[in-house]
Design a protein around this motif. Structure first.
Motif, PDB file in Angstrom:
ATOM      1  N   ILE A 102       0.844  -1.197   0.000  1.00  0.00           N
ATOM      2  CA  ILE A 102       0.000   0.000   0.000  1.00  0.00           C
ATOM      3  C   ILE A 102       0.877   1.244   0.000  1.00  0.00           C
ATOM      4  N   SER A 103       0.494   2.236  -0.800  1.00  0.00           N
ATOM      5  CA  SER A 103       1.111   3.557  -0.741  1.00  0.00           C
ATOM      6  C   SER A 103      -0.013   4.587  -0.723  1.00  0.00           C
ATOM      7  N   GLY A 147       0.234  -1.631  -4.793  1.00  0.00           N
ATOM      8  CA  GLY A 147       1.196  -2.193  -5.734  1.00  0.00           C
ATOM      9  C   GLY A 147       0.901  -3.652  -6.039  1.00  0.00           C
ATOM     10  N   GLY A 148       1.407  -4.129  -7.169  1.00  0.00           N
ATOM     11  CA  GLY A 148       1.264  -5.535  -7.535  1.00  0.00           C
ATOM     12  C   GLY A 148       2.260  -6.402  -6.780  1.00  0.00           C
ATOM     13  N   SER A 156       5.742   1.123  -4.180  1.00  0.00           N
ATOM     14  CA  SER A 156       5.997   0.072  -3.196  1.00  0.00           C
ATOM     15  C   SER A 156       7.002  -0.941  -3.732  1.00  0.00           C
ATOM     16  N   ALA A 157       6.902  -1.277  -5.019  1.00  0.00           N
ATOM     17  CA  ALA A 157       7.858  -2.217  -5.601  1.00  0.00           C
ATOM     18  C   ALA A 157       9.256  -1.608  -5.633  1.00  0.00           C
ATOM     19  N   LYS A 176      -7.176  -3.536  -0.992  1.00  0.00           N
ATOM     20  CA  LYS A 176      -6.616  -4.798  -1.492  1.00  0.00           C
ATOM     21  C   LYS A 176      -7.657  -5.580  -2.288  1.00  0.00           C
ATOM     22  N   ALA A 177      -8.919  -5.520  -1.822  1.00  0.00           N
ATOM     23  CA  ALA A 177      -9.990  -6.279  -2.469  1.00  0.00           C
ATOM     24  C   ALA A 177     -10.531  -5.589  -3.713  1.00  0.00           C
ATOM     25  N   GLY A 178     -10.032  -4.374  -3.996  1.00  0.00           N
ATOM     26  CA  GLY A 178     -10.451  -3.675  -5.203  1.00  0.00           C
ATOM     27  C   GLY A 178     -11.580  -2.693  -5.034  1.00  0.00           C
ATOM     28  N   ALA A 179     -12.012  -2.447  -3.774  1.00  0.00           N
ATOM     29  CA  ALA A 179     -13.085  -1.462  -3.556  1.00  0.00           C
ATOM     30  C   ALA A 179     -12.557  -0.074  -3.861  1.00  0.00           C
ATOM     31  N   ARG A 180     -13.329   0.724  -4.574  1.00  0.00           N
ATOM     32  CA  ARG A 180     -12.895   2.050  -4.999  1.00  0.00           C
ATOM     33  C   ARG A 180     -14.051   3.033  -4.885  1.00  0.00           C
ATOM     34  N   ARG A 181     -13.700   4.316  -4.814  1.00  0.00           N
ATOM     35  CA  ARG A 181     -14.679   5.380  -5.051  1.00  0.00           C
ATOM     36  C   ARG A 181     -14.103   6.237  -6.156  1.00  0.00           C
ATOM     37  N   LYS A 182     -14.805   6.300  -7.268  1.00  0.00           N
ATOM     38  CA  LYS A 182     -14.272   7.006  -8.429  1.00  0.00           C
ATOM     39  C   LYS A 182     -15.286   7.997  -8.973  1.00  0.00           C
ATOM     40  N   ASN A 183     -14.759   9.071  -9.544  1.00  0.00           N
ATOM     41  CA  ASN A 183     -15.555   9.986 -10.363  1.00  0.00           C
ATOM     42  C   ASN A 183     -15.111   9.746 -11.808  1.00  0.00           C
TER      43      ASN A 183
END
Length: 524
Positions: free
Chosen positions: A308-309, A314-315, A403-404, A493-500
């Motif tokens: 996480i950053s 990161g992958g 992170s990588a 991590k699970a892919g939850a997002r809030r996007k415009n």
């Protein structure tokens, strides 16, 4: 059960704890809390035969009682606040305020037919434990974020944090500098318990003039006009500075991706070393509880494991070391007119100067330069042409996650970049050329002018506890509730997002156009 009751007293979260805290009489009083007009009349009739006592009549919104000689408060209110000056409570037998009064070991008289809290009437003995056992252990509890079964003390912990946020927000009567695309997520983190939403206002003189005396204002300083900011700073209103948190989102603020964490600081902004901040004060005060430090260590390990950053997850890729056995150093570029750089950048003159200083300090190292994502996207100032960057750096890193890169290198050189803090959590050597919030605690090599008040030795877990657990506020993108950082990390991590989504597309197109125009200017 005794431990659970102690947690309830400390958290002060039974009843409508989020409700208003009206002005109370300045003297002790007997608090009357009837459930209906008939019950109010019964209480007042009983009092005619009693000795004189100061009274406060707390009425539900739906009933009205006229008593010219009695102080009256109507509507929802924080029961802990209402009981704070009470000597005793008279209320309905089904009112949760009775349970709170019992927690506070307060005398009470119960009225009405409800027997929910009947055991608490008169001498209680073990009655409180009996009622608590029924009310808490006799129910099924579920975690509001995961839906899994949990213990009541975990739920009490969540409510304790929500109460802390609400109480901290009560002085704030207006919020300025919050774009529409940001308000939806910030709303829950600035809510003061009154009304349906936080009060987001236009940055105008008229808005300031409408504020009540003594009100505080929340301001995102970089997003309000300079004349209005001057007006705020010259006013009598306390100023709470708001900025992005340290685990913010997947995506950039410059792309109008809303923040999932913020910091709200009534002392001073954390990135300006010229004055203290709430974050700095937390670290200076120290005295972190062992259980808090244990949680900080676990959180640090979760952040590193999750890659996480601030703007990304990161992958799993592990990067090869292009410089072989040489010491690998990462230099993180920044937005050169960002307030954190202007306030805490010391005498470093931009990203190219940072690269030059790093090469002077690390002549034999393999240096990678990572431009700031906002600069790379074409939104902000700080671009260093490739040929100039490569005079000091061995390579430019653009496609790899921060992170990588941090996992691969031996150390980082920064002005004020959060990447330095993220590197510390990964056990990397960090050299600061400016004065970021994590400089001065004995964890970094500091080349900038660190203030004397900050030159103390603190452990990494103490710094993490203050920076990631105590200072920021986090929002769960799934439930819309304020949450612990561990929940937000698991969501990201699970892919939850809030996007415009539409705004992101427009901002990226705008950034591409800026880069094209900038390139054409260099060619001509």
């Amino acid at each position: 059960m005794a431990d659970l009751l102690d947690k309830l007293r400390a958290a002060r979260v039974c009843g409508t704890y989020w409700a208003a805290q009206p002005e109370l009489p300045p003297y002790p009083y007997l608090l009357l809390r009837p459930s209906c007009t008939e019950q109010a009349e019964e209480m007042l009739a009983a009092l005619r035969c009693a000795a004189d006592a100061a009274l406060l009549l707390w009425l539900p919104q739906h009933i009205s009682v006229t008593q010219n000689d009695i102080a009256i408060i109507s509507g929802d209110a924080d029961p802990w606040h209402m009981l704070s000056r009470a000597t005793a409570l008279w209320t309905d037998g089904g009112d949760e305020t009775a349970f709170i009064a019992a927690l506070l070991d307060m005398e009470m008289q119960l009225f009405g037919a409800s027997s929910r809290f009947a055991e608490l009437n008169g001498k209680r003995g073990d009655a409180l434990q009996q009622v608590a056992t029924r009310e808490f252990l006799g129910r099924e509890w579920r975690d509001p974020f995961t839906g899994a079964g949990c213990t009541p003390d975990r739920v009490i912990g969540y409510h304790a944090e929500w109460r802390r946020l609400i109480d901290a927000n009560r002085p704030i009567k207006a919020a300025y500098g919050f774009g529409q695309w940001k308000q939806d997520t910030v709303d829950a983190l600035l809510w003061d318990g009154s009304g349906a939403h936080s009060r987001f206002e236009d940055a105008t003189t008229e808005s300031m003039d409408r504020l009540p005396k003594g009100a505080a204002v929340a301001v995102w300083k970089a997003r309000v006009p300079e004349p209005f900011l001057t007006l705020c700073e010259a006013s009598t209103h306390a100023l709470y500075e708001v900025e992005d948190g340290f685990i913010r989102s997947v995506g950039l603020g410059a792309d109008c991706v809303p923040p999932l964490s913020i910091v709200v600081d009534p002392v001073g902004v954390h990135y300006d070393p010229a004055c203290p901040s709430s974050l700095e004060n937390l670290v200076v005060q120290g005295n972190f509880a062992p259980e808090l430090l244990a949680r900080a260590r676990q959180l640090r390990e979760l952040v590193v494991e999750s890659r996480i950053s601030k703007y990304d997850v990161g992958g799993d890729e592990a990067l090869a070391r292009p410089g072989g056995a040489r010491r690998h150093i990462l230099v993180t570029g920044q937005v050169e007119d960002d307030r954190s750089v202007l306030a805490g950048g010391g005498d470093v003159r931009g990203n190219l100067d940072l690269l030059r200083r790093t090469r002077d300090a690390e002549p034999d190292a393999y240096i990678l330069y990572k431009p700031h994502p906002d600069v790379l996207a074409g939104h902000r100032k700080g671009h260093v042409p490739e040929e100039e960057a490569l005079r000091y750096a061995d390579a430019i890193a653009t496609g790899q996650s921060i992170s990588a890169l941090l996992d691969m290198v031996d150390g980082v050189h920064v002005m004020t970049s959060l990447a330095g803090f993220e590197a510390l959590m990964r056990g990397k050597a960090v050299t600061t050329h400016g004065v970021p919030f994590y400089a001065g605690w004995g964890l970094t090599i500091d080349l900038g002018p660190v203030p004397e008040r900050r030159k103390l030795s603190r452990t990494l877990d103490e710094l993490v506890a203050a920076t990631l657990l105590l200072y920021p506020r986090y929002l769960d993108p799934v439930t819309g509730l304020p949450c612990p950082p561990e929940i937000l990390i698991e969501r990201l991590k699970a892919g939850a997002r809030r996007k415009n989504t539409i705004l992101v597309m427009l901002r990226r197109a705008q950034g591409n156009l800026r880069r094209l125009v900038s390139g054409l200017r260099r060619l001509t």
